[in-house]
Motif scaffolding. Structure first.
Motif, PDB file in Angstrom:
ATOM      1  N   MET A   1       0.823  -1.237  -0.104  1.00  0.00           N
ATOM      2  CA  MET A   1       0.008  -0.066   0.137  1.00  0.00           C
ATOM      3  C   MET A   1       0.927   0.934  -0.065  1.00  0.00           C
ATOM      4  N   ARG A   2       1.997   1.416   0.894  1.00  0.00           N
ATOM      5  CA  ARG A   2       2.773   2.363   0.907  1.00  0.00           C
ATOM      6  C   ARG A   2       3.648   2.724  -0.262  1.00  0.00           C
ATOM      7  N   LYS A   3       3.735   1.624  -1.458  1.00  0.00           N
ATOM      8  CA  LYS A   3       4.467   1.778  -2.669  1.00  0.00           C
ATOM      9  C   LYS A   3       3.469   2.410  -3.467  1.00  0.00           C
ATOM     10  N   VAL A   4       2.127   2.047  -3.482  1.00  0.00           N
ATOM     11  CA  VAL A   4       1.031   2.697  -4.280  1.00  0.00           C
ATOM     12  C   VAL A   4       0.944   4.361  -3.788  1.00  0.00           C
ATOM     13  N   ILE A   5       1.026   4.489  -2.473  1.00  0.00           N
ATOM     14  CA  ILE A   5       0.799   6.118  -2.380  1.00  0.00           C
ATOM     15  C   ILE A   5       2.119   6.639  -2.690  1.00  0.00           C
ATOM     16  N   LEU A   6       3.354   6.028  -2.496  1.00  0.00           N
ATOM     17  CA  LEU A   6       4.788   6.892  -2.726  1.00  0.00           C
ATOM     18  C   LEU A   6       4.655   7.048  -4.331  1.00  0.00           C
ATOM     19  N   LEU A   7       4.166   5.976  -5.188  1.00  0.00           N
ATOM     20  CA  LEU A   7       4.147   6.368  -6.697  1.00  0.00           C
ATOM     21  C   LEU A   7       3.047   7.404  -6.932  1.00  0.00           C
ATOM     22  N   ILE A   8       2.008   7.356  -6.316  1.00  0.00           N
ATOM     23  CA  ILE A   8       1.124   8.660  -6.419  1.00  0.00           C
ATOM     24  C   ILE A   8       1.611   9.805  -6.310  1.00  0.00           C
ATOM     25  N   VAL A   9       2.365   9.931  -5.108  1.00  0.00           N
ATOM     26  CA  VAL A   9       3.029  11.236  -4.697  1.00  0.00           C
ATOM     27  C   VAL A   9       3.800  11.600  -5.849  1.00  0.00           C
ATOM     28  N   MET A  10       4.903  10.758  -6.340  1.00  0.00           N
ATOM     29  CA  MET A  10       6.008  10.935  -7.224  1.00  0.00           C
ATOM     30  C   MET A  10       5.338  11.520  -8.611  1.00  0.00           C
ATOM     31  N   CYS A  11       4.181  10.986  -8.816  1.00  0.00           N
ATOM     32  CA  CYS A  11       3.416  11.367 -10.192  1.00  0.00           C
ATOM     33  C   CYS A  11       2.591  12.598 -10.113  1.00  0.00           C
ATOM     34  N   LEU A  12       2.273  13.064  -8.805  1.00  0.00           N
ATOM     35  CA  LEU A  12       1.261  14.104  -8.681  1.00  0.00           C
ATOM     36  C   LEU A  12       1.807  15.441  -9.514  1.00  0.00           C
ATOM     37  N   PRO A  13       3.123  16.012  -9.171  1.00  0.00           N
ATOM     38  CA  PRO A  13       3.495  17.106 -10.006  1.00  0.00           C
ATOM     39  C   PRO A  13       3.503  17.077 -11.528  1.00  0.00           C
ATOM     40  N   GLY A  14       3.629  15.599 -12.132  1.00  0.00           N
ATOM     41  CA  GLY A  14       3.384  15.622 -13.394  1.00  0.00           C
ATOM     42  C   GLY A  14       2.008  15.863 -14.070  1.00  0.00           C
ATOM     43  N   MET A  15       1.210  15.174 -12.772  1.00  0.00           N
ATOM     44  CA  MET A  15      -0.374  15.230 -13.273  1.00  0.00           C
ATOM     45  C   MET A  15      -0.809  16.539 -13.241  1.00  0.00           C
ATOM     46  N   LEU A  16      -0.428  17.373 -12.134  1.00  0.00           N
ATOM     47  CA  LEU A  16      -0.646  18.633 -12.061  1.00  0.00           C
ATOM     48  C   LEU A  16      -0.472  19.403 -13.152  1.00  0.00           C
ATOM     49  N   ALA A  17       1.001  19.398 -13.710  1.00  0.00           N
ATOM     50  CA  ALA A  17       1.570  20.061 -14.871  1.00  0.00           C
ATOM     51  C   ALA A  17       0.663  19.809 -15.998  1.00  0.00           C
ATOM     52  N   MET A  18       0.049  18.373 -16.169  1.00  0.00           N
ATOM     53  CA  MET A  18      -0.800  18.166 -17.401  1.00  0.00           C
ATOM     54  C   MET A  18      -2.006  18.816 -17.251  1.00  0.00           C
ATOM     55  N   ALA A  19      -2.512  19.019 -15.943  1.00  0.00           N
ATOM     56  CA  ALA A  19      -4.018  19.776 -15.701  1.00  0.00           C
ATOM     57  C   ALA A  19      -3.715  21.289 -16.224  1.00  0.00           C
ATOM     58  N   GLN A  20      -2.384  21.927 -15.706  1.00  0.00           N
ATOM     59  CA  GLN A  20      -2.230  23.139 -16.141  1.00  0.00           C
ATOM     60  C   GLN A  20      -1.633  23.541 -17.358  1.00  0.00           C
ATOM     61  N   GLN A  21      -2.118  24.572 -18.090  1.00  0.00           N
ATOM     62  CA  GLN A  21      -1.397  25.008 -19.238  1.00  0.00           C
ATOM     63  C   GLN A  21      -1.043  26.571 -19.603  1.00  0.00           C
ATOM     64  N   VAL A  22      -0.471  26.922 -20.131  1.00  0.00           N
ATOM     65  CA  VAL A  22       0.116  28.149 -20.437  1.00  0.00           C
ATOM     66  C   VAL A  22      -0.939  28.721 -21.554  1.00  0.00           C
ATOM     67  N   LEU A  23      -1.595  29.626 -20.973  1.00  0.00           N
ATOM     68  CA  LEU A  23      -2.609  30.687 -22.026  1.00  0.00           C
ATOM     69  C   LEU A  23      -1.832  31.853 -22.224  1.00  0.00           C
ATOM     70  N   LYS A  24      -1.776  32.440 -23.487  1.00  0.00           N
ATOM     71  CA  LYS A  24      -1.431  33.753 -23.865  1.00  0.00           C
ATOM     72  C   LYS A  24      -2.777  34.359 -24.378  1.00  0.00           C
ATOM     73  N   GLY A  25      -2.942  35.528 -24.189  1.00  0.00           N
ATOM     74  CA  GLY A  25      -4.158  36.229 -24.573  1.00  0.00           C
ATOM     75  C   GLY A  25      -3.652  37.914 -24.733  1.00  0.00           C
ATOM     76  N   THR A  26      -4.720  38.434 -25.209  1.00  0.00           N
ATOM     77  CA  THR A  26      -4.651  39.971 -25.362  1.00  0.00           C
ATOM     78  C   THR A  26      -5.800  40.468 -24.923  1.00  0.00           C
ATOM     79  N   VAL A  27      -5.961  41.754 -24.421  1.00  0.00           N
ATOM     80  CA  VAL A  27      -7.065  42.487 -23.864  1.00  0.00           C
ATOM     81  C   VAL A  27      -6.818  43.874 -24.605  1.00  0.00           C
ATOM     82  N   ILE A  28      -8.203  44.305 -25.246  1.00  0.00           N
ATOM     83  CA  ILE A  28      -8.585  45.476 -26.164  1.00  0.00           C
ATOM     84  C   ILE A  28      -9.572  46.142 -25.480  1.00  0.00           C
ATOM     85  N   ASP A  29      -9.608  47.476 -26.098  1.00  0.00           N
ATOM     86  CA  ASP A  29     -10.769  48.350 -25.841  1.00  0.00           C
ATOM     87  C   ASP A  29     -11.934  47.892 -26.699  1.00  0.00           C
ATOM     88  N   SER A  30     -13.149  47.650 -26.478  1.00  0.00           N
ATOM     89  CA  SER A  30     -14.046  47.183 -27.198  1.00  0.00           C
ATOM     90  C   SER A  30     -14.369  47.930 -28.341  1.00  0.00           C
TER      91      SER A  30
END
Length: 1017
Positions: free
Chosen positions: A1-30
């Motif tokens: 069980m501890r091995k499974v938890i350890l594996l999840i913790v090690m993969c969590l940053p990668g999972m978060l990185a996959m959930a996050q994405q870089v957004l580029k945008g522009t704001v203008i006067d309508s």
């Protein structure tokens, strides 16, 4: 069980990185499609955020399917899905009214939501170059602010407009303009005006309309106050370079035409034949005529016949009004600015050039401006600011030849007449050739204006600040005129060189404390201070005559003699005024919904003598924002509903001369020796301030997330102690005396409305304002007093009890007698005579209704903006029309030409027309030579008009294209000014009338058309 938890913790940053994405945008006067720098972009429900750069761009890490909250000062907050940001730029809608914005109120600022006075604001967007194709900022206010009447009384290049706020508060025509304050610097006197400021350097203009807001300026604020705030850099922002330039042409529409040679000849003969017929009729029944009268009539008949026999007209014809027009007169503007800032400082710098050529006659106006503004936060308790504005204005060879064009015969040759020695000659009589007179002018008027300020803000306590500001103006002008002995004007003095100028230095030193504190539900802000003002102006000049008859010589050293000593004395004068004032202001707000403000100022001036030198100017105002009450605070429709009312007192001393309160002697020359004489103005030691009391009641409303806004005000203001020059008997050895002569009242309604669409591909916004004003003189020491200048042969400009200022004293016309063709006038006292006792006063100068409407349409990257302004209820007296009804020869020995409307004159019994017959000599019931063209109501015209003041079409280059060339913004535009005018007035321009309401050869305002580009890097 501890091995499974350890594996999840090690993969969590990668999972978060996959959930996050870089957004580029522009704001203008309508609306404008321009980038919105400095906007805050946050991920909803998190602290993650970013700020847009100068190109309106941002970059942010966001989770899938997130929403962004975007906000920026002056724009409505937005919540936008990430998926939408990827597809297109975010369009932010400008708030019709930003309740958190700061409003400048004099020696400080307030949040708009807490303002209890009548204050209107014009932002930088309305002052852009393409929306104000003129050199003066004042013209940008035309049609944009309720209660502010702006009129360009002449279309001459560089000519400043006349500005009135809620009517005229004085019976002195030159004292109706408001006080101008630029970044705390008081611009007073006739030397420095708004023309000294580049419109593109201005961030905002706040107009203080009621006495409660203007009372903080005390003795100078009764005609209203215009506060100009210039642009500054932004802290923590990258350098932004902006360049705006346009080029185009000015033209004057041809609305009036002169008679051709055939029409002129027919009119000339008809006038003299009618005179001969009148004489024959009198001589046919000579009973009652004395031998001397019979002899005079016979001589008049011979003279008329001699003129008929001597008339020789060439076989050519020129409409000289059309000939003196400068078609496609160039107009251009370029402005470059850079701004930015670091963590503890900001800066703004700019250079600009505006130039326009006269569209009628000759002349060119150029204005060069430079500005530098730097602010430094020295440490936590000290901030300093310094700025300097340098302006050089140059007028070259300005000459208005309308008077000559009206006078010259239509058969005058196209080219100027030259004598054998090369000097200008005459074609008929002593009439000057218009083109010859235009080239005869060699004037050059240059003015340098330096506006500077140095201020320090000291944070004494958390809520207590002290500000010390030194503001100064330096004005130097040099006017040089040369008239060659080979020209018309110079021939009288065998050549003339004249130089004159002014040296003006004025400064004000302001020191005041500002306290801001919030005690639970109660907010307090207070100001206490002292200001000192010093204004000194010196004029200088001389005149040299008698030059060699060589056309190329223009220098003063070639003159052989000086002008008159009297002229020399009048040109070299020094005057100085010193004034000071203590002032205080207190503002309270309870829960942001119950508002109260009060101010008090004690003002003094060296123009007045000790007993009347100082006066108090109090003001009080209150407001109640119902939208913050429990029954409305949750409303999704109403965001503001504020009731407000104010009372205040302000003053005016502008009509008073520097020494008008004192009995003075003047130094003069008499028979070549120094002498003294009594001043032309009798001193009045009892004269005091003009004082204006004003009551204002208003409502401010904002609805539908501020898409709809409204401000409505009722005002009633009364000025007592009206200050003007009154005529005195010559037994005093002088002509006039300054005095307080009566009271005047202005009352009316201001209304401002704005409504805008929701954001989208197609957007629109409509803003409209209007003012209804009634002006009435309540009392005078006499029933009449002078208003403005006296015109020889024209109407008297008067102010009369019970009427508005700016009236003319004229005869009441009853039209043309169909049987005789002569004018009929009402005999007011039924004494069988027509003299000054039969004159009536007719209001002409004051409009009853003014307003403007601005419409903005946006579709994708296109923007169409149009500004209309309208004036109703005013009249003008056309003195040019009156003078051209005279068919006698003028001082040059020639009958001037006439407008073509005189072709509709009376010609035979039974004709029904508004224009009397052509005749010379005594005629009509009064048997006077001027009977048919006496100053009367026949020359009073309705001058109401609606004008398309400006229309601009612009296109913003898409941001994606600009990134490739490293640009943050590029907009191309075409613009037109004064494109369309709807009016019943038959003259050149209903707007181009003197502030007295009299039109006398005023240059019409030109129609401008330009193309330009606005770049940002």
């Amino acid at each position: 069980m501890r091995k499974v938890i350890l594996l999840i913790v090690m993969c969590l940053p990668g999972m978060l990185a996959m959930a996050q994405q870089v957004l580029k945008g522009t704001v203008i006067d309508s609306l404008t499609r321009q980038p919105v720098p400095g906007a805050t972009v946050k991920v909803l429900g998190t602290a993650n955020g970013a700020t847009t750069n100068e190109k309106g761009e941002f970059q942010l890490s966001v989770p899938e399917n997130a929403k962004l909250i975007i906000s920026s000062i002056g724009f409505e907050n937005m919540t936008v899905p990430v998926t939408l940001v990827r597809l297109q730029p975010v369009q932010m809608r400008v708030k019709a009214i930003a309740l958190t914005d700061a409003v400048v109120v004099g020696y400080g600022s307030q949040q708009r939501a807490k303002v209890t006075n009548a204050i209107s604001t014009v932002k930088a967007g309305a002052l852009s170059a393409e929306k104000n194709i003129a050199g003066d900022v004042g013209k940008a206010l035309q049609g944009r602010v309720a209660g502010v009447f702006v009129a360009s009384t002449s279309g001459a290049p560089g000519n400043p407009p006349n500005i009135q706020i809620r009517g005229a508060q004085s019976v002195n025509a030159v004292a109706t303009n408001p006080l101008i304050v630029v970044d705390g610097l008081v611009l007073e006197g006739s030397t420095v005006s708004l023309n000294s400021i580049n419109p593109q350097d201005i961030e905002s203009i706040d107009v203080l309309k009621d006495a409660a807001s203007a009372a903080i300026y005390g003795a100078r604020g009764s005609s209203g106050v215009i506060i100009v705030t210039t642009k500054k850099g932004r802290v923590n922002s990258k350098p932004v370079l902006n360049v705006n330039m346009y080029t185009g042409v000015n033209n004057v529409p041809a609305t009036r035409h002169l008679m051709n040679t055939a029409e002129y000849g027919a009119l000339f003969r008809e006038a003299r034949n009618n005179r001969i017929a009148d004489i024959d009729q009198q001589l046919s029944s000579p009973s009652g005529l004395t031998p001397a009268q019979i002899s005079t009539l016979q001589k008049d008949k011979q003279n008329a016949q001699s003129q008929l026999d001597g008339l020789q007209l060439a076989d050519n014809s020129t409409d000289w009004l059309d000939r003196i027009r400068h078609r496609n007169a160039p107009v251009s503007n370029i402005q470059a600015s850079m701004s930015g800032g670091g963590e503890r400082n900001n800066y703004y710098m700019s250079l600009g050039r505006f130039a326009e050529t006269a569209s009628m006659g000759t002349g060119r106006f150029e204005r060069y401006t430079g500005r530098l503004d730097v602010t430094q936060q020295v440490n936590s308790w000290l901030k300093v600011n310094g700025n300097i504005n340098i302006t050089q204005s140059v007028n070259r060879e300005l000459y208005n030849p309308i008077g000559l064009a009206l006078a010259v015969r239509p058969d005058t040759p196209e080219d100027p007449i030259l004598n054998a020695d090369g000097s200008l000659g005459y074609y008929a009589g002593q009439q000057q050739h218009p083109l010859g007179a235009m080239r005869d002018n060699k004037s050059r008027n240059k003015a340098n204006v330096y506006l500077g300020a140095l201020s320090a803000e000291v944070k004494l306590l958390k809520d207590l600040q002290f500000r010390s500001a030194f503001n100064a103006t330096k004005y130097n002008s040099l006017n040089r005129e040369f008239y060659s002995p080979m020209g018309y004007i110079g021939a009288f003095n065998k050549g003339q060189f004249k130089t004159s100028g002014a040296d003006n230095f004025s400064w004000n030193y302001d020191n005041y404390f500002t306290y801001n504190q919030h005690f639970r539900r109660l907010g307090v802000n207070a100001t206490l201070g002292y200001t000192f003002y010093d204004n000194e102006i010196s004029t200088f000049g001389f005149q040299v005559n008698n030059f060699p008859r060589v056309d190329a010589i223009t220098g003063a050293g070639a003159g052989a003699e000086y002008g008159s000593p009297a002229a020399l004395a009048n040109m070299n004068i020094t005057n100085r005024e010193i004034s000071d004032a203590y002032f205080m202001r207190v503002g309270l707000d309870l829960d942001g919904k119950y508002l109260f403000n009060a101010s008090l100022r004690r003002d003094g001036s060296s123009k007045l003598l000790k007993g009347n030198r100082y006066s108090w100017f109090p003001a009080v105002s209150a407001g109640w924002d119902l939208a913050r009450e429990h029954f409305l605070e949750k409303s999704k429709i109403i965001s503001q509903l504020k009731l407000r009312s104010s009372y205040g007192m302000s003053g005016n001393i502008r009509p008073l001369g520097y020494f008008d309160a004192q009995h003075m002697l003047q130094a003069k020359a008499y028979n070549g020796s120094p002498a003294l004489q009594i001043s032309g103005v009798v001193g009045n030691p009892d004269i005091r301030w003009e004082r204006t009391r004003q009551v204002d009641a208003g409502i401010d409303m904002a609805m539908f997330n501020s898409r709809f806004t409204m401000a409505v005000d009722y005002y009633n203001k009364t000025t007592d102690g009206l200050m003007t020059a009154t005529d005195v008997s010559w037994i005093y050895g002088a002509a006039s005396m300054q005095d307080n002569i009566g009271n005047i009242r202005n009352y009316g309604v201001d209304l401002e409305l704005a409504y805008s669409s929701r954001p989208g591909r197609f957007t629109w916004k409509v803003e409209t304002n209007m003012n209804i004003n009634r002006n009435e003189i309540i009392s005078l020491k006499d029933s009449l007093t002078n208003y403005g200048a006296f015109t020889i042969g024209g109407p008297r400009t008067r102010a009369r009890v019970g009427q508005s200022v700016g009236s003319v004293q004229v005869y009441e016309s009853l039209g043309v007698n169909p049987a005789t063709g002569d004018m009929m006038y009402k005999d007011q006292n039924n004494d069988g005579q027509w003299n000054t006792d039969d004159m009536i006063t007719i209001p002409v100068a004051m409009p009853a209704f003014t307003g403007g409407t601005a419409i903005t349409l946006g579709y994708r990257n296109f923007t169409l903006e149009a500004l209309f302004n309208y004036v109703a209820g005013n009249k003008v007296y056309d003195f040019s029309e009156q003078t051209l009804r005279n068919y006698n020869a003028d001082a040059t020995g020639v009958m001037p030409n006439k407008f073509t409307n005189l072709n509709d004159r009376w010609k035979k019994p039974g004709d029904i027309t508004a224009i009397p017959r052509a005749v010379t000599g005594p005629h009509g019931e009064g048997k006077t030579t001027d009977w048919n063209y006496r100053p009367s109501t026949q020359f009073v015209y309705n001058a109401s008009y609606m004008r398309l003041r400006n229309i601009t079409l612009s296109y913003a280059i898409p941001a994606a294209m600009l990134r490739k060339v490293k640009m943050s913004g590029c907009r191309v535009y075409t613009s037109a000014q004064n494109l369309l005018t709807i009016t019943k007035y038959p003259g050149f321009d209903p707007e181009a009338a003197a502030i007295t309401g009299v039109v006398s050869n005023n240059l019409p305002n030109p129609r401008a058309m330009v193309i330009g580009i606005d770049l940002s890097f």
